[in-house]
Scaffold this motif. Structure first.
Motif, PDB file in Angstrom:
ATOM      1  N   ILE A 226      91.196 -64.639  -1.170  1.00 24.28           N
ATOM      2  CA  ILE A 226      92.040 -64.362   0.010  1.00 24.28           C
ATOM      3  C   ILE A 226      93.507 -64.547  -0.371  1.00 24.28           C
ATOM      4  O   ILE A 226      94.558 -63.982  -0.182  1.00 24.28           O
ATOM      5  N   ILE A 227      93.883 -66.045  -1.147  1.00 20.57           N
ATOM      6  CA  ILE A 227      95.119 -66.291  -1.443  1.00 20.57           C
ATOM      7  C   ILE A 227      95.677 -65.325  -2.425  1.00 20.57           C
ATOM      8  O   ILE A 227      96.776 -64.897  -2.471  1.00 20.57           O
ATOM      9  N   LEU A 228      94.781 -64.973  -3.384  1.00 19.49           N
ATOM     10  CA  LEU A 228      95.212 -63.917  -4.506  1.00 19.49           C
ATOM     11  C   LEU A 228      95.815 -62.707  -3.919  1.00 19.49           C
ATOM     12  O   LEU A 228      96.929 -62.106  -4.114  1.00 19.49           O
ATOM     13  N   ILE A 229      95.093 -62.141  -3.330  1.00 17.37           N
ATOM     14  CA  ILE A 229      95.317 -60.818  -2.303  1.00 17.37           C
ATOM     15  C   ILE A 229      96.532 -60.895  -1.432  1.00 17.37           C
ATOM     16  O   ILE A 229      97.355 -60.153  -1.643  1.00 17.37           O
ATOM     17  N   LEU A 230      96.594 -61.907  -0.555  1.00 23.85           N
ATOM     18  CA  LEU A 230      97.903 -62.020   0.201  1.00 23.85           C
ATOM     19  C   LEU A 230      98.979 -62.256  -0.735  1.00 23.85           C
ATOM     20  O   LEU A 230      99.964 -61.706  -0.337  1.00 23.85           O
ATOM     21  N   LYS A 231      99.001 -63.122  -1.710  1.00 25.83           N
ATOM     22  CA  LYS A 231      99.992 -63.234  -2.492  1.00 25.83           C
ATOM     23  C   LYS A 231     100.324 -61.989  -3.207  1.00 25.83           C
ATOM     24  O   LYS A 231     101.741 -61.648  -3.404  1.00 25.83           O
ATOM     25  N   SER A 232      99.858 -61.234  -3.658  1.00 27.11           N
ATOM     26  CA  SER A 232      99.887 -59.976  -4.201  1.00 27.11           C
ATOM     27  C   SER A 232     100.660 -59.114  -3.295  1.00 27.11           C
ATOM     28  O   SER A 232     101.680 -58.378  -3.676  1.00 27.11           O
ATOM     29  N   ILE A 233     100.153 -58.984  -1.948  1.00 26.16           N
ATOM     30  CA  ILE A 233     100.892 -58.164  -1.066  1.00 26.16           C
ATOM     31  C   ILE A 233     102.353 -58.777  -0.634  1.00 26.16           C
ATOM     32  O   ILE A 233     103.246 -57.782  -0.490  1.00 26.16           O
ATOM     33  N   PHE A 234     102.262 -59.972  -0.468  1.00 23.70           N
ATOM     34  CA  PHE A 234     103.616 -60.363  -0.032  1.00 23.70           C
ATOM     35  C   PHE A 234     104.573 -60.370  -1.043  1.00 23.70           C
ATOM     36  O   PHE A 234     105.793 -60.086  -1.157  1.00 23.70           O
ATOM     37  N   SER A 235     104.087 -60.390  -2.336  1.00 31.09           N
ATOM     38  CA  SER A 235     105.158 -60.278  -3.699  1.00 31.09           C
ATOM     39  C   SER A 235     105.954 -58.764  -3.437  1.00 31.09           C
ATOM     40  O   SER A 235     106.919 -58.613  -4.136  1.00 31.09           O
ATOM     41  N   ILE A 236     105.082 -57.833  -3.134  1.00 30.69           N
ATOM     42  CA  ILE A 236     105.609 -56.668  -3.077  1.00 30.69           C
ATOM     43  C   ILE A 236     106.983 -56.287  -2.310  1.00 30.69           C
ATOM     44  O   ILE A 236     107.867 -55.841  -2.667  1.00 30.69           O
ATOM     45  N   PHE A 237     107.125 -57.219  -1.146  1.00 31.45           N
ATOM     46  CA  PHE A 237     108.248 -57.367  -0.317  1.00 31.45           C
ATOM     47  C   PHE A 237     109.331 -58.402  -0.519  1.00 31.45           C
ATOM     48  O   PHE A 237     110.194 -58.406  -0.064  1.00 31.45           O
ATOM     49  N   ASN A 238     108.806 -59.357  -1.116  1.00 29.81           N
ATOM     50  CA  ASN A 238     109.634 -60.683  -1.563  1.00 29.81           C
ATOM     51  C   ASN A 238     110.410 -60.262  -2.724  1.00 29.81           C
ATOM     52  O   ASN A 238     110.108 -60.968  -3.780  1.00 29.81           O
ATOM     53  N   VAL A 239     111.227 -59.578  -2.651  1.00 28.10           N
ATOM     54  CA  VAL A 239     112.019 -59.103  -3.877  1.00 28.10           C
ATOM     55  C   VAL A 239     113.090 -60.505  -4.430  1.00 28.10           C
ATOM     56  O   VAL A 239     113.101 -60.720  -5.802  1.00 28.10           O
TER      57      VAL A 239
END
Length: 440
Positions: free
Chosen positions: A70-83
């Protein structure tokens, strides 16, 4: 099927066991053709997930892996928007690529569980791992003695035997692996399994098979040394007394201390010249050089600088890290030097995903090692000599990642998960750990 009632039957072929046979086939090809092995593992893993009988509420490993996923997936999703979090040439797609090193194997660890849940199955898997290591030994023989140099590729490079040219002094044997540390770790993990199988064949007076296993043990030991890998050497030295037991320390400890003294005497400056000359004659130059570069140049030893910088990066983003595969970029930006990883798995995970993920994964590793050791060596709830070999093999994997990061080789990674699943079953299925063919 009651596997514990069967003896010496390699492929228990029937319709009920077809998925187990596929699993064994995947194990067989793991070292020599990992791409084919991964494809074969899909079917037994899928069947294992369909027949899932694990109570997640009672399986702490699965709980931890679920949290990490769950942490890895959420981190991957958030990194798309956190330029603003992106550094240099790093891109968020590396997070998604990094997930492939973990989440598929978390799923495999659940799906493949039922194929490793008793001592007989683990013994069969041990035998197939050793049989699958024979191509590795053949590649090492060809590289070392017959100068078989590659790379040799089929399926457009999906299966590659690297067979790198040796240096003038014929060191750093790699065989089909791309790196001597990979080949050294694989051979060192196979060493306790091969010893266990050899001892079993001797115990049951299977003389031809015991002689074959003796040759395999000699080859594994020899090429482990010839990889010129410090990790492999240390793993081999550590595993011998654990496998042979406390009584072996009576002769093994003096032997190791003598070897250490001779190595140190060959390069330490304050040693008298007469003793130094004798030591240099006894110890191969490459072995002395491997350890002298650490001891004599400790302050400038590259790993010290790498670890120091990795810790600084972790302190800047301790909870969720910088992103998968970010260390090479961070280190290059700071030092101007490119280094592929941190040479320590805990630091690597912490830089990439944060201390939370690293701590959770290491919690599983350490807890499994401690509890399975208690069952195998203290309580003796497992009487299979192969289970002792499994514990030592996973310990070697664990210790090697204090000094290097080798999970990027899919063979090493999958083998470590197979050992981890087996050790977990030794803990949670004590009634399935007794073997009618055990050695006491």
């Amino acid at each position: 099927m009651n596997y514990s009632e069967k003896k010496y039957k390699i492929f228990p072929l029937n319709l009920q066991n077809i998925e187990f046979n596929f699993f064994l086939l995947g194990v067989l090809f793991l070292a020599s053709a990992p791409f084919i092995s991964c494809l074969i593992f899909i079917y037994p893993a899928y069947k294992g997930l369909l027949d899932l009988k694990i109570n997640i509420n009672k399986d702490s490993n699965t709980q931890v892996f679920l949290i990490v996923s769950i942490i890895l997936i959420l981190k991957s999703i958030f990194s798309i928007f956190n330029v603003n979090n992106q550094i240099g040439s790093w891109t968020y797609s590396l997070n998604w690529a990094g997930i492939t090193n973990w989440i598929p194997l978390f799923i495999f660890s659940i799906g493949l569980n039922k194929y490793l849940n008793d001592s007989y199955k683990r013994k069969l898997v041990s035998k197939f791992l050793i049989i699958g290591t024979i191509p590795v030994l053949i590649s090492c023989v060809g590289q070392y003695w017959f100068k078989w140099y590659g790379p040799f590729e089929i399926l457009n490079g999906l299966i590659t035997w690297f067979q790198k040219p040796l240096s003038d002094n014929n060191q750093n044997v790699t065989g089909l692996f791309s790196n001597p540390n990979y080949s050294g770790l694989w051979l060192t993990m196979m060493w306790p399994l091969s010893i266990a199988i050899m001892k079993e064949k001797i115990h049951f007076k299977e003389f031809l098979k015991s002689k074959i296993m003796f040759i395999i043990v000699i080859l594994i030991t020899s090429f482990t040394i010839l990889t010129n890998s410090r990790n492999a050497w240390i793993g081999l030295f550590i595993s011998i007394p654990i496998f042979l037991g406390k009584k072996s320390l009576r002769w093994y400890l003096p032997l190791i201390l003598t070897i250490v003294f001779v190595i140190l005497a060959s390069f330490l400056p304050f040693i008298p010249k007469e003793i130094k000359d004798i030591s240099e004659a006894l110890i191969p130059e490459n072995i002395g050089n491997k350890f002298s570069e650490i001891i004599l140049n400790f302050d400038t030893f590259p790993r010290i600088d790498i670890w120091s910088n990795a810790i600084q990066f972790i302190l800047q983003k301790p909870l969720f890290g910088w992103g998968a595969d970010s260390f090479p970029i961070l280190y290059n930006l700071k030092t101007g030097i490119w280094n592929n990883h941190t040479h320590n798995l805990f630091l690597e995970l912490s830089v990439s995903y944060g201390i939370i993920v690293a701590s959770l994964i290491y919690f599983v590793y350490i807890k499994t090692l401690i509890r399975s050791y208690n069952n195998i060596f203290m309580k003796r709830s497992s009487t299979s000599i192969c289970d002792r070999g499994w514990w030592i093999a996973f310990l070697i994997f664990f210790l090697s990642h204090l000094y290097d990061v080798l999970i990027f080789d899919i063979r090493i990674n999958l083998a470590s998960w197979i050992f981890l699943i087996g050790l977990k079953n030794i803990i949670i299925n004590p009634s399935e750990n007794y073997s009618s063919n055990s050695l006491n």
